[in-house]
Design a protein around this motif. Structure first.
Motif, PDB file in Angstrom:
ATOM      1  N   SER A  37       1.332   5.290  -0.097  1.00 56.24           N
ATOM      2  CA  SER A  37       0.524   6.603   0.086  1.00 56.24           C
ATOM      3  C   SER A  37       0.587   7.484  -0.971  1.00 56.24           C
ATOM      4  O   SER A  37       1.624   7.327  -1.766  1.00 56.24           O
ATOM      5  CB  SER A  37       1.022   7.159   1.461  1.00 56.24           C
ATOM      6  OG  SER A  37       2.387   8.113   1.078  1.00 56.24           O
ATOM      7  N   MET A  60      13.976  24.075  10.060  1.00 57.64           N
ATOM      8  CA  MET A  60      13.231  22.933   9.225  1.00 57.64           C
ATOM      9  C   MET A  60      11.995  23.243   8.528  1.00 57.64           C
ATOM     10  O   MET A  60      11.603  22.879   7.488  1.00 57.64           O
ATOM     11  CB  MET A  60      12.893  21.702   9.864  1.00 57.64           C
ATOM     12  CG  MET A  60      11.788  21.991  11.058  1.00 57.64           C
ATOM     13  SD  MET A  60      11.373  20.528  11.894  1.00 57.64           S
ATOM     14  CE  MET A  60      10.125  21.293  13.034  1.00 57.64           C
ATOM     15  N   ASP A  61      11.874  24.746   8.805  1.00 54.50           N
ATOM     16  CA  ASP A  61      10.581  25.386   8.308  1.00 54.50           C
ATOM     17  C   ASP A  61      10.339  25.116   6.754  1.00 54.50           C
ATOM     18  O   ASP A  61      11.141  25.220   5.989  1.00 54.50           O
ATOM     19  CB  ASP A  61      10.512  26.949   8.578  1.00 54.50           C
ATOM     20  CG  ASP A  61       9.219  27.518   8.328  1.00 54.50           C
ATOM     21  OD1 ASP A  61       8.537  27.892   9.047  1.00 54.50           O
ATOM     22  OD2 ASP A  61       8.838  27.556   6.950  1.00 54.50           O
ATOM     23  N   ALA A  62       9.143  24.718   6.246  1.00 59.96           N
ATOM     24  CA  ALA A  62       8.825  24.184   5.072  1.00 59.96           C
ATOM     25  C   ALA A  62       8.746  25.387   4.114  1.00 59.96           C
ATOM     26  O   ALA A  62       8.966  25.383   2.968  1.00 59.96           O
ATOM     27  CB  ALA A  62       7.404  23.684   5.080  1.00 59.96           C
ATOM     28  N   ARG A  63       8.776  26.491   4.607  1.00 59.94           N
ATOM     29  CA  ARG A  63       8.858  27.805   3.645  1.00 59.94           C
ATOM     30  C   ARG A  63      10.432  28.261   3.197  1.00 59.94           C
ATOM     31  O   ARG A  63      10.304  29.046   2.301  1.00 59.94           O
ATOM     32  CB  ARG A  63       8.287  29.066   4.161  1.00 59.94           C
ATOM     33  CG  ARG A  63       6.733  28.861   4.383  1.00 59.94           C
ATOM     34  CD  ARG A  63       6.089  29.985   5.422  1.00 59.94           C
ATOM     35  NE  ARG A  63       6.755  29.723   6.480  1.00 59.94           N
ATOM     36  CZ  ARG A  63       6.207  30.533   7.905  1.00 59.94           C
ATOM     37  NH1 ARG A  63       5.549  31.384   7.593  1.00 59.94           N
ATOM     38  NH2 ARG A  63       6.838  30.224   9.102  1.00 59.94           N
ATOM     39  N   ILE A  88       1.644  10.604  -0.898  1.00 60.22           N
ATOM     40  CA  ILE A  88       2.942  11.406  -0.865  1.00 60.22           C
ATOM     41  C   ILE A  88       4.046  10.488  -1.487  1.00 60.22           C
ATOM     42  O   ILE A  88       5.041  11.006  -1.930  1.00 60.22           O
ATOM     43  CB  ILE A  88       3.290  11.911   0.841  1.00 60.22           C
ATOM     44  CG1 ILE A  88       2.228  13.034   0.902  1.00 60.22           C
ATOM     45  CG2 ILE A  88       4.284  12.242   0.843  1.00 60.22           C
ATOM     46  CD1 ILE A  88       2.280  14.266   0.191  1.00 60.22           C
ATOM     47  N   VAL A  89       4.151   9.127  -0.920  1.00 61.83           N
ATOM     48  CA  VAL A  89       5.249   8.466  -1.330  1.00 61.83           C
ATOM     49  C   VAL A  89       5.298   8.441  -2.715  1.00 61.83           C
ATOM     50  O   VAL A  89       6.511   8.400  -3.475  1.00 61.83           O
ATOM     51  CB  VAL A  89       5.041   7.023  -0.709  1.00 61.83           C
ATOM     52  CG1 VAL A  89       6.210   6.032  -1.431  1.00 61.83           C
ATOM     53  CG2 VAL A  89       5.556   6.991   0.672  1.00 61.83           C
ATOM     54  N   MET A 127       1.038  -1.090  -0.096  1.00 59.65           N
ATOM     55  CA  MET A 127      -0.156  -0.014   0.056  1.00 59.65           C
ATOM     56  C   MET A 127       0.818   1.191  -0.044  1.00 59.65           C
ATOM     57  O   MET A 127       1.626   1.614   1.013  1.00 59.65           O
ATOM     58  CB  MET A 127      -0.977  -0.114   1.247  1.00 59.65           C
ATOM     59  CG  MET A 127      -2.039   0.925   1.405  1.00 59.65           C
ATOM     60  SD  MET A 127      -2.853   0.796   2.800  1.00 59.65           S
ATOM     61  CE  MET A 127      -1.488   1.396   4.052  1.00 59.65           C
ATOM     62  N   TYR A 151      14.045  13.683 -11.384  1.00 56.87           N
ATOM     63  CA  TYR A 151      15.456  14.427 -11.139  1.00 56.87           C
ATOM     64  C   TYR A 151      16.428  13.337 -11.599  1.00 56.87           C
ATOM     65  O   TYR A 151      17.457  13.991 -12.291  1.00 56.87           O
ATOM     66  CB  TYR A 151      15.064  14.505  -9.659  1.00 56.87           C
ATOM     67  CG  TYR A 151      16.611  15.283  -8.962  1.00 56.87           C
ATOM     68  CD1 TYR A 151      16.976  16.383  -9.294  1.00 56.87           C
ATOM     69  CD2 TYR A 151      17.528  14.336  -8.188  1.00 56.87           C
ATOM     70  CE1 TYR A 151      18.173  16.881  -8.715  1.00 56.87           C
ATOM     71  CE2 TYR A 151      18.574  14.950  -7.742  1.00 56.87           C
ATOM     72  CZ  TYR A 151      19.095  16.179  -7.899  1.00 56.87           C
ATOM     73  OH  TYR A 151      20.112  16.756  -7.574  1.00 56.87           O
ATOM     74  N   ALA A 152      16.435  12.156 -11.436  1.00 57.57           N
ATOM     75  CA  ALA A 152      17.413  11.325 -11.728  1.00 57.57           C
ATOM     76  C   ALA A 152      17.520  11.285 -13.297  1.00 57.57           C
ATOM     77  O   ALA A 152      18.696  11.028 -13.460  1.00 57.57           O
ATOM     78  CB  ALA A 152      17.130   9.810 -11.147  1.00 57.57           C
ATOM     79  N   ALA A 175       8.678  12.317  -8.462  1.00 58.79           N
ATOM     80  CA  ALA A 175       9.498  13.507  -8.562  1.00 58.79           C
ATOM     81  C   ALA A 175      10.922  13.156  -8.633  1.00 58.79           C
ATOM     82  O   ALA A 175      11.521  13.690  -9.540  1.00 58.79           O
ATOM     83  CB  ALA A 175       9.196  14.714  -7.540  1.00 58.79           C
ATOM     84  N   ASN A 176      11.286  12.086  -8.061  1.00 60.87           N
ATOM     85  CA  ASN A 176      12.604  11.840  -8.020  1.00 60.87           C
ATOM     86  C   ASN A 176      13.093  11.124  -9.232  1.00 60.87           C
ATOM     87  O   ASN A 176      14.379  11.208  -9.729  1.00 60.87           O
ATOM     88  CB  ASN A 176      12.982  10.704  -6.710  1.00 60.87           C
ATOM     89  CG  ASN A 176      14.304  10.160  -6.525  1.00 60.87           C
ATOM     90  OD1 ASN A 176      14.444   8.900  -6.927  1.00 60.87           O
ATOM     91  ND2 ASN A 176      15.381  10.980  -6.561  1.00 60.87           N
ATOM     92  N   GLU A 201       4.198  10.467  -5.014  1.00 62.57           N
ATOM     93  CA  GLU A 201       4.668  11.789  -5.574  1.00 62.57           C
ATOM     94  C   GLU A 201       5.902  12.172  -5.492  1.00 62.57           C
ATOM     95  O   GLU A 201       6.825  12.743  -6.243  1.00 62.57           O
ATOM     96  CB  GLU A 201       3.984  12.946  -4.865  1.00 62.57           C
ATOM     97  CG  GLU A 201       2.373  13.220  -5.040  1.00 62.57           C
ATOM     98  CD  GLU A 201       1.644  14.203  -4.366  1.00 62.57           C
ATOM     99  OE1 GLU A 201       0.157  14.243  -4.479  1.00 62.57           O
ATOM    100  OE2 GLU A 201       2.038  14.521  -3.360  1.00 62.57           O
ATOM    101  N   VAL A 202       6.510  11.709  -4.265  1.00 60.62           N
ATOM    102  CA  VAL A 202       7.936  11.929  -4.186  1.00 60.62           C
ATOM    103  C   VAL A 202       8.837  11.017  -5.052  1.00 60.62           C
ATOM    104  O   VAL A 202       9.684  11.411  -5.624  1.00 60.62           O
ATOM    105  CB  VAL A 202       8.363  11.603  -2.517  1.00 60.62           C
ATOM    106  CG1 VAL A 202       9.839  11.460  -2.582  1.00 60.62           C
ATOM    107  CG2 VAL A 202       8.005  12.526  -1.586  1.00 60.62           C
ATOM    108  N   THR A 203       8.369   9.858  -5.106  1.00 61.00           N
ATOM    109  CA  THR A 203       9.012   8.562  -6.141  1.00 61.00           C
ATOM    110  C   THR A 203       8.961   9.313  -7.493  1.00 61.00           C
ATOM    111  O   THR A 203       9.996   9.050  -8.233  1.00 61.00           O
ATOM    112  CB  THR A 203       8.510   7.369  -5.992  1.00 61.00           C
ATOM    113  OG1 THR A 203       8.246   7.090  -4.516  1.00 61.00           O
ATOM    114  CG2 THR A 203       9.033   6.256  -6.589  1.00 61.00           C
TER     115      THR A 203
END
Lengths: 194, 194
Positions: B3, B40-43, B5-6, B1, B16-17, B12-13, B8-10
């Motif tokens: 998510s 660490m602030d996201a902005r 977010i996972v 399963m 990039y690669a 985008a990566n 989307e990150v994968t």
């Protein structure tokens, strides 16, 4: 007296601010509700390798991307006050933390504080004297195997008493030769809520 | 399963690669020999606000950009083993660390681990029960005034026994409404080698 680097950083920042656009409107809580814990390594740009825009996600970085007490402090604030509910631990290949152990670092610093040299196998100090014994009293969180360190760190976060059950913790290794994120399946599995 | 977010990150990566280019050749030591300690602030995107390309500089991030023991661990490794010789401490306006104190965080966590709500003045838990007292035993490194916190952190780094005399430490506040880095002159002055 301004250093060359300060001048360059200031100048790059002036450019960035001149094209700031709508970013003044970004809210404090991360819009995409996740956080990344990764290494300080100069070759890593988490915004680029994970596709983050300003405002999207918390990014926590230290030497090794380790789940230290301070990383846990940041992650707990990230969830409890600012609503992130998925966390990534991302270590990487060719990490400097694989090249030394606590004893070596303690001895190098005891001898001299200036930058040491590495011949591919051993570290040595170009100068001697003026060192400090304090390095022997610090745990440096070095790494023997990236797969093991990712698993350890995910487990440490998962098992921390302030980590909620419903926040999954994923484990990845970034490959500095390809730019790819490779999942450490065993770590990710261990990092999912039971 | 997997998510959302996972996924989307994968994805985008993978992009990039696919355009990784010459970055496989980057060396481990930061090419521009400096390190940034920031929040660490996201902005905040330090690569963008300070003009960093992959390979340029170490980036250390935690809640507040504070000079904790772990940040010091990272900075000492950064200089001693990887040759950075200028360090920036960069806090920012509208920081979450200004919105609570240790007692509030300890009490919120003791009651419940899920994300709390903020009404602009006070924090409250939407659910009750299932909390943990451990939060009372953590120093959260909250901030009352950014100018004071930058000065404190620069001084703490400057005065650490493993910080070499010849590494200057600069103090800045990033303005989230304009994207500008504003120097805290008193901190930068205190952070220069005597």
């Amino acid at each position: 007296m301004t250093s060359k680097i300060v001048g360059e950083v200031t100048s790059a920042n002036t450019q960035y601010a001149a094209n700031f656009g709508d970013k003044a409107k970004l809210a404090m809580p991360p819009a995409r509700h996740f956080a990344i814990l990764t290494c300080m390594d100069a070759r890593l740009d988490p915004a680029k390798y994970a596709g983050l825009a300003e405002g999207d996600a918390h990014v926590i970085r230290n030497a090794g991307g380790r789940a230290t007490d301070d990383a846990l402090r940041s992650l707990v604030i990230s969830h409890k006050l600012l609503g992130t509910n998925e966390w990534f631990v991302i270590h990487h290949s060719d990490c400097g933390m694989e090249l030394f152990c606590d004893e070596v670092m303690g001895s190098l610093l005891e001898d001299n504080l200036n930058t040491a040299s590495f011949d591919g196998k051993n570290w040595s100090n170009p100068q001697h004297g003026g060192g400090c014994a304090a390095g022997h009293f610090i745990k440096w969180h070095t790494i023997k195997s990236q797969e093991e360190s990712v698993l350890q760190d995910v487990l440490r976060i998962r098992q921390h008493p302030l980590t909620p059950r419903n926040v999954p913790v994923y484990g990845y290794i970034y490959d500095v030769k390809t730019g790819r994120l490779n999942e450490v399946a065993k770590a990710t599995e261990a990092g999912r809520a039971a």
